[in-house]
Design a protein around this motif. Sequence first.
Motif, PDB file in Angstrom:
ATOM      1  N   GLY A 187      34.087  38.640  40.964  1.00 58.49           N
ATOM      2  CA  GLY A 187      35.419  39.115  40.614  1.00 58.49           C
ATOM      3  C   GLY A 187      35.679  40.524  41.081  1.00 58.49           C
ATOM      4  O   GLY A 187      34.920  41.450  40.776  1.00 58.49           O
ATOM      5  N   GLY A 188      36.786  40.692  41.830  1.00 56.38           N
ATOM      6  CA  GLY A 188      37.123  41.986  42.402  1.00 56.38           C
ATOM      7  C   GLY A 188      38.257  42.688  41.686  1.00 56.38           C
ATOM      8  O   GLY A 188      39.095  43.325  42.316  1.00 56.38           O
ATOM      9  N   GLU A 193      35.089  37.796  45.697  1.00 55.32           N
ATOM     10  CA  GLU A 193      36.450  37.758  45.157  1.00 55.32           C
ATOM     11  C   GLU A 193      37.147  36.516  45.698  1.00 55.32           C
ATOM     12  O   GLU A 193      37.171  36.286  46.914  1.00 55.32           O
ATOM     13  CB  GLU A 193      37.204  39.025  45.567  1.00 55.32           C
ATOM     14  CG  GLU A 193      38.717  38.969  45.474  1.00 55.32           C
ATOM     15  CD  GLU A 193      39.227  38.595  44.095  1.00 55.32           C
ATOM     16  OE1 GLU A 193      40.214  37.840  44.029  1.00 55.32           O
ATOM     17  OE2 GLU A 193      38.634  39.047  43.085  1.00 55.32           O
ATOM     18  N   LYS A 194      37.699  35.685  44.798  1.00 57.87           N
ATOM     19  CA  LYS A 194      38.303  34.430  45.240  1.00 57.87           C
ATOM     20  C   LYS A 194      39.603  34.639  45.990  1.00 57.87           C
ATOM     21  O   LYS A 194      40.015  33.772  46.764  1.00 57.87           O
ATOM     22  CB  LYS A 194      38.526  33.497  44.048  1.00 57.87           C
ATOM     23  CG  LYS A 194      39.563  33.939  43.032  1.00 57.87           C
ATOM     24  CD  LYS A 194      39.637  32.926  41.881  1.00 57.87           C
ATOM     25  CE  LYS A 194      40.554  33.361  40.758  1.00 57.87           C
ATOM     26  NZ  LYS A 194      41.977  33.425  41.123  1.00 57.87           N
ATOM     27  N   ILE A 242      40.904  41.906  48.338  1.00 60.18           N
ATOM     28  CA  ILE A 242      40.855  42.589  47.047  1.00 60.18           C
ATOM     29  C   ILE A 242      42.295  42.916  46.636  1.00 60.18           C
ATOM     30  O   ILE A 242      43.079  43.457  47.415  1.00 60.18           O
ATOM     31  CB  ILE A 242      40.015  43.873  47.140  1.00 60.18           C
ATOM     32  CG1 ILE A 242      38.551  43.532  47.420  1.00 60.18           C
ATOM     33  CG2 ILE A 242      40.151  44.692  45.854  1.00 60.18           C
ATOM     34  CD1 ILE A 242      37.842  42.820  46.290  1.00 60.18           C
ATOM     35  N   CYS A 277      43.132  48.471  42.631  1.00 61.86           N
ATOM     36  CA  CYS A 277      41.918  47.709  42.962  1.00 61.86           C
ATOM     37  C   CYS A 277      41.619  47.765  44.452  1.00 61.86           C
ATOM     38  O   CYS A 277      40.439  47.825  44.849  1.00 61.86           O
ATOM     39  CB  CYS A 277      42.060  46.264  42.493  1.00 61.86           C
ATOM     40  SG  CYS A 277      41.920  46.087  40.699  1.00 61.86           S
ATOM     41  N   GLY A 318      38.190  49.131  45.853  1.00 59.81           N
ATOM     42  CA  GLY A 318      37.394  48.388  46.815  1.00 59.81           C
ATOM     43  C   GLY A 318      36.935  49.257  47.968  1.00 59.81           C
ATOM     44  O   GLY A 318      35.790  49.147  48.438  1.00 59.81           O
ATOM     45  N   ILE A 340      31.235  43.504  49.967  1.00 63.14           N
ATOM     46  CA  ILE A 340      32.360  42.809  49.357  1.00 63.14           C
ATOM     47  C   ILE A 340      32.766  41.635  50.243  1.00 63.14           C
ATOM     48  O   ILE A 340      32.984  41.798  51.451  1.00 63.14           O
ATOM     49  CB  ILE A 340      33.556  43.764  49.140  1.00 63.14           C
ATOM     50  CG1 ILE A 340      33.169  44.861  48.136  1.00 63.14           C
ATOM     51  CG2 ILE A 340      34.780  43.004  48.647  1.00 63.14           C
ATOM     52  CD1 ILE A 340      34.282  45.856  47.847  1.00 63.14           C
ATOM     53  N   PRO A 343      35.676  39.007  50.176  1.00 58.63           N
ATOM     54  CA  PRO A 343      36.878  38.327  49.680  1.00 58.63           C
ATOM     55  C   PRO A 343      37.000  36.934  50.284  1.00 58.63           C
ATOM     56  O   PRO A 343      36.411  36.638  51.329  1.00 58.63           O
ATOM     57  CB  PRO A 343      38.009  39.243  50.165  1.00 58.63           C
ATOM     58  CG  PRO A 343      37.461  39.935  51.369  1.00 58.63           C
ATOM     59  CD  PRO A 343      35.987  40.077  51.140  1.00 58.63           C
ATOM     60  N   GLU A 357      35.657  37.828  36.042  1.00 63.67           N
ATOM     61  CA  GLU A 357      36.700  36.969  36.600  1.00 63.67           C
ATOM     62  C   GLU A 357      38.078  37.194  35.989  1.00 63.67           C
ATOM     63  O   GLU A 357      39.040  36.552  36.394  1.00 63.67           O
ATOM     64  CB  GLU A 357      36.335  35.503  36.373  1.00 63.67           C
ATOM     65  CG  GLU A 357      34.967  35.093  36.867  1.00 63.67           C
ATOM     66  CD  GLU A 357      34.505  33.824  36.189  1.00 63.67           C
ATOM     67  OE1 GLU A 357      34.562  32.764  36.835  1.00 63.67           O
ATOM     68  OE2 GLU A 357      34.114  33.890  35.008  1.00 63.67           O
TER      69      GLU A 357
END
Length: 548
Positions: free
Chosen positions: A14-15, A43-44, A48, A120, A124, A134, A136, A186
């Motif tokens: 989770g970002g 990150e889904k 970010i 965010c 990031g 990271i 994404p 999340e």
Amino acid sequence: MEREAMEFDVVIVGGGPAGLASAIRLKQQAAEKGTDLSVCLIEKGAEIGAHILSGAVMDPRALTELLPNWKADGAPLNAPVSEDRFFILSEDGATKIPNSLLPKCFHNEGNYVISLGNVCRWLGEQAEALGVEIYPGFAGSEVLFNEQGAVKGVATGDMGRLHDGSEGPNFQLGMELHGKYTFFAEGCRGHLGKQLQAQFNLNEGVDPQTYGIGLKELWEIDPAKHQLGLVVHSGGWPMDSATYGGGFLYHLENNQVAVGFVVGLGYSNPHLAPFEEFQRFKTHPEIRKFLEGGKRIAYGARALTAGGIQSLPKLTFPGGVLVGDDAGFLNAARIKGSHCAIKSGMLAAEACFEALAGERQHDELTAYPEAFKQSWLYDELHQARNFKPWMNKGLKLGSIMFGIDQLVFGGKAPWTLHNTTPDHAKLKLAADCPPISYPKPDGVLTFDRLSSVFLSSTNHEEDQPCHLQLKDAAVPITVNLAQYDAPEQRFCPAGVYEILRDESGQNPRLQINAQNCVHCKTCDIKDPTQNINWVVPQGGEGPTYPNM
């Protein structure tokens, strides 16, 4: 086929502000000690910030602790709060509450009107500069366990599966990410966090979590109506006095305002539609005066936790922790959660680094909840603990009693109220509740769901397994429609759920338009039979929120 695996010291899912703060604090400590620490964050969202949606007014306290030079380093906190206004609305009137009578939690001196998505994105950048890896567009879809039952990491979702689950022409197997510790960040009602709470019985002895759905639009308004840093909050209309809800209007930079509405998901009337209540809210004279002549440029929705400290689960389990809103760190009384998320991530990161320095792996990080209980975050949440329980008793009584709680006792009243019933169990039968007639949208100030979803830039590949799973395919008709008039048609803010019938008006069936989903998680929370299970779709899909 065997999934490829990558090894890290810490894996973060989770970002958002909690996950990014965790990553930054871990790498800061490694740098301070001159050691190397590998930290991976997935990150889904496609980038970010893509799935980040919040009001938002931010208390910079935790950010200052994390990154003391944030202002000089260009953090996008550009609209200091200039004025607070709090109204109790009737249908055509507004009573302004003098600031001197407002509890301290409603005051915003020293805070900032922000886009949490942009904050965010900036966090990031700071994390990557410190060496955080990271990724994404990678959704954590499965928790991995070692032979002793401790969490050893997560697997990302497969890409390119077809609707029936078979492998399509572009199929790619997910990857395993192994960590000595795994952080779950999340956000509200996290897909994996929910599983972990059940797996390790983390909710034993605490109140059921309570939730709200927050709906938000971003508008460009007439510069003559814009007041940088103005913060407007409201209670009352369009909610009845027994239903928790409230609106906000925040003035950002560039003649933009964020307007939104929060509806507590403990409401009882299945005919209520949070999306339509939000649209009604904008028609109030005190709100529409800012929006008239302006242009709506973005829309989104997201569930939020509101149970407070009484509903916090156990934060640790072998091999991992819950941080941020995945645990429920949000101060509903202050209408703020980002500072709570950042602080919780920092506390967990400090406990984790200490454990790794002692060469402990997969132990429970008991130092994390112990540090939380000694922190200002605990004190803040404890002082606000009675807010939602009082407000559940109605706007008038709740406002009076919470005012006494804060103004007379300073949040240290000798009682703690509790919530005993989960939100999904509070719906009454449709036949026992009055229907609600909502006006048609005018396309200028008020809008329909589908045009709103278009502004969220939501996208899902249609030929993939549906990420909105039904435990029993018959229940939507035999129970939800028969008893509650299919409330999923109304509590979803994106038009995902429809009841369709044949040409004769018979044989109803539920259609799930999963491609419309904005990942708010409301269906997973409010479905009265808990028959809907939200799981992650392919990585990178869902909304793409700009400046939200």
